[in-house]
Design a protein around this motif. Structure first.
Motif, mmCIF file in Angstrom:
data_model
loop_
_atom_site.group_PDB
_atom_site.id
_atom_site.type_symbol
_atom_site.label_atom_id
_atom_site.label_comp_id
_atom_site.label_asym_id
_atom_site.label_seq_id
_atom_site.Cartn_x
_atom_site.Cartn_y
_atom_site.Cartn_z
ATOM 1 N N LEU A 272 0.835 -1.195 0.000
ATOM 2 C CA LEU A 272 0.000 0.000 0.000
ATOM 3 C C LEU A 272 0.872 1.248 0.000
ATOM 4 C CD1 LEU A 272 -2.686 -1.067 2.635
ATOM 5 C CD2 LEU A 272 -2.832 -1.206 0.140
ATOM 6 N N LEU A 273 0.549 2.181 -0.892
ATOM 7 C CA LEU A 273 1.239 3.465 -0.917
ATOM 8 C C LEU A 273 0.422 4.448 -0.087
ATOM 9 C CD1 LEU A 273 2.180 3.707 -4.699
ATOM 10 C CD2 LEU A 273 3.616 2.944 -2.807
ATOM 11 N N PRO A 274 0.995 5.024 0.945
ATOM 12 C CA PRO A 274 0.226 5.925 1.804
ATOM 13 C C PRO A 274 -0.160 7.209 1.086
ATOM 14 C CG PRO A 274 2.553 6.009 2.361
ATOM 15 C CD PRO A 274 2.398 4.899 1.367
ATOM 16 N N GLY A 275 -1.283 7.784 1.519
ATOM 17 C CA GLY A 275 -1.691 9.071 0.979
ATOM 18 C C GLY A 275 -2.289 8.967 -0.408
ATOM 19 N N ASP A 276 -2.517 10.135 -1.007
ATOM 20 C CA ASP A 276 -3.093 10.247 -2.337
ATOM 21 C C ASP A 276 -2.050 10.802 -3.305
ATOM 22 O OD1 ASP A 276 -5.682 9.433 -1.514
ATOM 23 O OD2 ASP A 276 -6.031 11.447 -0.692
ATOM 24 N N PRO A 277 -2.238 10.560 -4.617
ATOM 25 C CA PRO A 277 -1.307 11.152 -5.581
ATOM 26 C C PRO A 277 -1.317 12.673 -5.472
ATOM 27 C CG PRO A 277 -2.692 9.486 -6.624
ATOM 28 C CD PRO A 277 -3.254 9.716 -5.261
ATOM 29 N N ALA A 282 0.559 21.088 -8.965
ATOM 30 C CA ALA A 282 1.773 21.371 -8.187
ATOM 31 C C ALA A 282 2.451 20.061 -7.829
ATOM 32 C CB ALA A 282 1.416 22.162 -6.935
ATOM 33 N N PRO A 283 3.014 19.345 -8.817
ATOM 34 C CA PRO A 283 3.680 18.069 -8.520
ATOM 35 C C PRO A 283 4.936 18.292 -7.699
ATOM 36 C CG PRO A 283 4.097 18.727 -10.786
ATOM 37 C CD PRO A 283 3.094 19.696 -10.247
ATOM 38 N N PRO A 284 5.316 17.320 -6.878
ATOM 39 C CA PRO A 284 6.512 17.483 -6.045
ATOM 40 C C PRO A 284 7.780 17.466 -6.886
ATOM 41 C CG PRO A 284 5.662 15.251 -5.876
ATOM 42 C CD PRO A 284 4.654 16.022 -6.664
ATOM 43 N N PRO A 285 8.860 18.066 -6.405
ATOM 44 C CA PRO A 285 10.136 18.025 -7.137
ATOM 45 C C PRO A 285 10.743 16.636 -7.063
ATOM 46 C CG PRO A 285 10.435 19.049 -4.997
ATOM 47 C CD PRO A 285 8.957 18.820 -5.144
ATOM 48 N N ARG A 301 14.051 13.262 -3.336
ATOM 49 C CA ARG A 301 13.291 14.492 -3.099
ATOM 50 C C ARG A 301 13.768 15.664 -3.943
ATOM 51 N NH1 ARG A 301 13.946 12.293 2.250
ATOM 52 N NH2 ARG A 301 11.923 11.601 3.088
ATOM 53 N N ILE A 302 14.953 15.553 -4.513
ATOM 54 C CA ILE A 302 15.515 16.710 -5.216
ATOM 55 C C ILE A 302 15.892 16.420 -6.664
ATOM 56 C CG2 ILE A 302 16.345 17.830 -3.116
ATOM 57 C CD1 ILE A 302 19.099 16.663 -3.674
ATOM 58 N N GLU A 303 16.137 15.170 -7.008
ATOM 59 C CA GLU A 303 16.644 14.842 -8.345
ATOM 60 C C GLU A 303 15.659 13.943 -9.094
ATOM 61 O OE1 GLU A 303 20.339 12.359 -10.405
ATOM 62 O OE2 GLU A 303 20.517 13.078 -8.321
#
Length: 351
Positions: A272-277, A282-285, A301-303
């Motif tokens: 299970l992947l937590p949370g929602d897409p 505003a997609p994450p970096p 988180r950065i690349e």
């Protein structure tokens, strides 16, 4: 190496959803974000992913139904985005679309014969008599009778309507068909018939398919290769058998673990992947999955991970080698009690 029928390079599509009083974009949906792939003649490539990942938008970009923000689409060695006039009309006769909903994609005020005759009128020089003859042949190709040409869509079942839609796509003798969730609106008992029909037509006519679906169980039976999409990007692509046997990307592993399997021996541990897409506005970096991934590291988180190929298997993940494991050796679903597992195993051994 044979040149691909269609090639996509760095395809991007952004939709403006909000503008300022001066008309400047203030909210942009990044529906497709740098997608690249190739499809050979006679091949089936499946685009899979959850709703909103951009797979249907990719299909419409391929057919020039909408224009991309950036990127390139090459069809038989020619730039499909630069075509105009008669060249564009010829391209559209070679690339057709089967829609998801057979109840909405057919004009209720036209007979089947008129709907199938319309593309023949636009893309061929056949006489009226020859068009009627061709309509009968098209109906026969999809398992319908010639006299069905005189009926209206409301006189058919859902499966028959989808057969009509397939016949309409075949009318212009295309080389590529984009199948946008072609069986998701049909009863389970009818889906296998339509899938078998598509495979039979591919063998007989040499068609190439871009098969768009969220159902990996369906894709397994028709696709030669699979490209998995998440939030506008392709995160993994490989031959279908390899995807199911050895999924590398955490998102692909989560999708496969959600497929219902009756046999306890073949069941995967549910991941299970937590949370929602995240929102495509505003997609994450970095890696788009990093907000939900159980294997995230600081680099994620950065690349942005590149889609790196390794023996026909490409993965966009920084840490896939660290989490690599065969799907065949994943433990049983923890939701099944040991007692039930033993009962299932005993039943299967007797049958």
């Amino acid at each position: 190496m044979t040149e691909p029928l269609i090639s996509v390079d760095g395809l991007v599509k952004h939709f403006v959803v909000r503008r300022s009083l001066l008309g400047k974009p203030q909210g942009v949906v990044q529906a497709v974000d740098g997608v690249s792939f190739e499809v050979a003649a006679g091949e089936t490539l499946a685009l899979v992913g959850e709703s909103g990942c951009g797979k249907s938008t990719v299909g419409r970009l391929l057919l020039r139904l909408i224009d991309p923000t950036a990127g390139r689409v090459t069809f038989e060695g020619r730039d499909a985005l630069a075509l105009a006039g008669s060249d564009l009309r010829r391209f559209r006769s070679c690339a057709q679309l089967i829609f998801q909903d057979p109840y909405a994609s057919l004009n209720p005020r036209m007979t089947v014969g008129d709907m199938l005759g319309e593309p023949l009128l636009l893309h061929t020089q056949l006489s009226a008599g020859d068009r009627r003859q061709r309509v009968g042949e098209l109906l026969g190709l999809v398992g319908l009778r010639r006299d069905h040409a005189d009926r209206f869509p409301h006189e058919f079942s859902g499966g028959q309507r989808q057969r009509v839609a397939i016949a309409r796509a075949l009318a212009a003798e295309p080389k590529l068909i984009v199948c946008d969730e072609p069986v998701s609106a049909l009863d389970v008992s009818i889906r296998s018939q339509i899938l078998n029909l598509l495979k039979d037509l591919q063998d007989r006519l040499g068609l190439a398919y871009v098969f768009i679906s969220h159902d990996l169980a369906v894709v397994k039976h028709i696709a030669a290769r699979i490209a998995v999409m998440y939030l506008g990007r392709i995160v993994e692509t490989a031959p279908a058998q390899q995807i199911f046997a050895e999924p590398r990307h955490p998102y692909t592993q989560a999708l496969l673990s959600a497929i219902p399997i009756a046999s306890a021996a073949g069941r995967r541990k549910r991941q299970l992947l937590p949370g929602d897409p995240p929102s495509p506005i505003a997609p994450p970096p970095g890696c788009h999955l990093h907000t939900r991934c159980p294997h995230v590291v600081s680099r994620c988180r950065i690349e942005r991970p590149a889609l790196v190929s390794d023996d026909w298997h490409a993965t966009a993940c920084h840490v896939w080698r660290d989490i690599r494991q065969s799907a065949d050796h994943m433990p049983l679903d923890s939701g099944v009690s040991p007692q039930l597992q033993r009962l299932i195993a005993a039943f299967e051994s007797q049958n």
